[in-house]
Design a protein around this motif. Sequence first.
Motif, PDB file in Angstrom:
ATOM      1  N   ASP A   8       0.831  -1.210   0.000  1.00  0.00           N
ATOM      2  CA  ASP A   8       0.000   0.000   0.000  1.00  0.00           C
ATOM      3  C   ASP A   8       0.862   1.255   0.000  1.00  0.00           C
ATOM      4  N   MET A   9       2.165   1.070   0.119  1.00  0.00           N
ATOM      5  CA  MET A   9       3.088   2.206   0.137  1.00  0.00           C
ATOM      6  C   MET A   9       4.243   1.921  -0.808  1.00  0.00           C
ATOM      7  N   TRP A  42      -4.361  -0.768   1.482  1.00  0.00           N
ATOM      8  CA  TRP A  42      -3.930  -2.134   1.817  1.00  0.00           C
ATOM      9  C   TRP A  42      -4.989  -3.196   1.555  1.00  0.00           C
ATOM     10  N   CYS A  65       2.135  -4.034   3.994  1.00  0.00           N
ATOM     11  CA  CYS A  65       1.607  -2.742   4.420  1.00  0.00           C
ATOM     12  C   CYS A  65       2.463  -2.314   5.605  1.00  0.00           C
ATOM     13  N   TRP A  66       2.139  -1.181   6.202  1.00  0.00           N
ATOM     14  CA  TRP A  66       3.052  -0.654   7.232  1.00  0.00           C
ATOM     15  C   TRP A  66       3.240  -1.651   8.359  1.00  0.00           C
ATOM     16  N   THR A  67       2.137  -2.197   8.858  1.00  0.00           N
ATOM     17  CA  THR A  67       2.248  -3.200   9.932  1.00  0.00           C
ATOM     18  C   THR A  67       2.268  -4.631   9.401  1.00  0.00           C
ATOM     19  N   GLY A  68       1.744  -4.824   8.227  1.00  0.00           N
ATOM     20  CA  GLY A  68       1.543  -6.167   7.681  1.00  0.00           C
ATOM     21  C   GLY A  68       0.219  -6.769   8.096  1.00  0.00           C
ATOM     22  N   ALA A  69      -0.417  -6.172   9.096  1.00  0.00           N
ATOM     23  CA  ALA A  69      -1.644  -6.754   9.641  1.00  0.00           C
ATOM     24  C   ALA A  69      -2.815  -6.617   8.669  1.00  0.00           C
ATOM     25  N   GLY A  70      -3.040  -5.405   8.201  1.00  0.00           N
ATOM     26  CA  GLY A  70      -4.171  -5.202   7.293  1.00  0.00           C
ATOM     27  C   GLY A  70      -4.013  -6.013   6.010  1.00  0.00           C
TER      28      GLY A  70
HETATM   29  O1  5RP Z   1      -0.375  -1.077   8.320  1.00  0.00           O
HETATM   30  C1  5RP Z   1      -1.354  -0.755   7.685  1.00  0.00           C
HETATM   31  C2  5RP Z   1      -2.610  -1.524   7.778  1.00  0.00           C
HETATM   32  O2  5RP Z   1      -2.486  -2.659   8.585  1.00  0.00           O
HETATM   33  C3  5RP Z   1      -1.327   0.430   6.816  1.00  0.00           C
HETATM   34  O3  5RP Z   1      -0.185   0.432   6.025  1.00  0.00           O
HETATM   35  C4  5RP Z   1      -1.376   1.675   7.685  1.00  0.00           C
HETATM   36  O4  5RP Z   1      -2.531   1.636   8.486  1.00  0.00           O
HETATM   37  C5  5RP Z   1      -1.402   2.916   6.826  1.00  0.00           C
HETATM   38  O5  5RP Z   1      -2.529   2.874   6.018  1.00  0.00           O
HETATM   39  P1  5RP Z   1      -3.361   4.199   5.729  1.00  0.00           P
HETATM   40  O6  5RP Z   1      -2.391   5.153   5.091  1.00  0.00           O
HETATM   41  O7  5RP Z   1      -4.457   3.750   4.824  1.00  0.00           O
HETATM   42  O8  5RP Z   1      -3.851   4.700   7.059  1.00  0.00           O
END
Ligand code: 5RP
Length: 181
Positions: A8-9, A42, A65-70
Amino acid sequence: MRIAVSSDMDEPIARQAVEELRRRGHAVEVFGALRDGDRADWAWSAEAAARAVASGAADQAVVCCWTGAGASMAANKVPGVRAALCGDAYSARGARVWSDANALALSLRLLSGGLLGEILDAWFDAAADGDRDAQDRANIAHLGAIESAPSAPGAPDAPPAPTVKSAPAAGPSAGGASERS
Ligand SMILES: O=C(CO)[C@H](O)[C@H](O)COP(=O)(O)O
């Protein structure tokens, strides 16, 4: 192997994951922030990579994604996909051997280049069915049963008397033999 990679990034470490996979000889298709025109969020990007696995267009996915969780949650919503959020090599190997994971979820926040290499080594070096035992196979099969009968917990495929396993011995040994008894 054909690997669908999503993020997502558009982070350097996500690009590094793509390059590392290609360096290892995999054919990589990218999704989300790594591809022009894709929705990056994500839930959407991980879904796209997971659907590539479910459709047979890819053998496995790596969802970031940033945490990998989503990303792992989104990928696991796609039937047939078993995504595992792995922050170390031991977990990556276990996810492949014991859980037959077909999608690796990664935290962009936690990854360094070194850790990425360790996780990918463990993931791809793990024998697909290594020391998977009958109970592991029952668990993996039950994932499919949950997907097809989500309102009938435990039935009908649950083993009659599941054995309680002891915890794995402490210690890393990501690429080594099983530490589980
Ligand atoms: O780690 C994540 C989801 O688990 C996302 O990368 C993080 O929340 C950032 O997403 P957003 O920019 O949409 O808030």
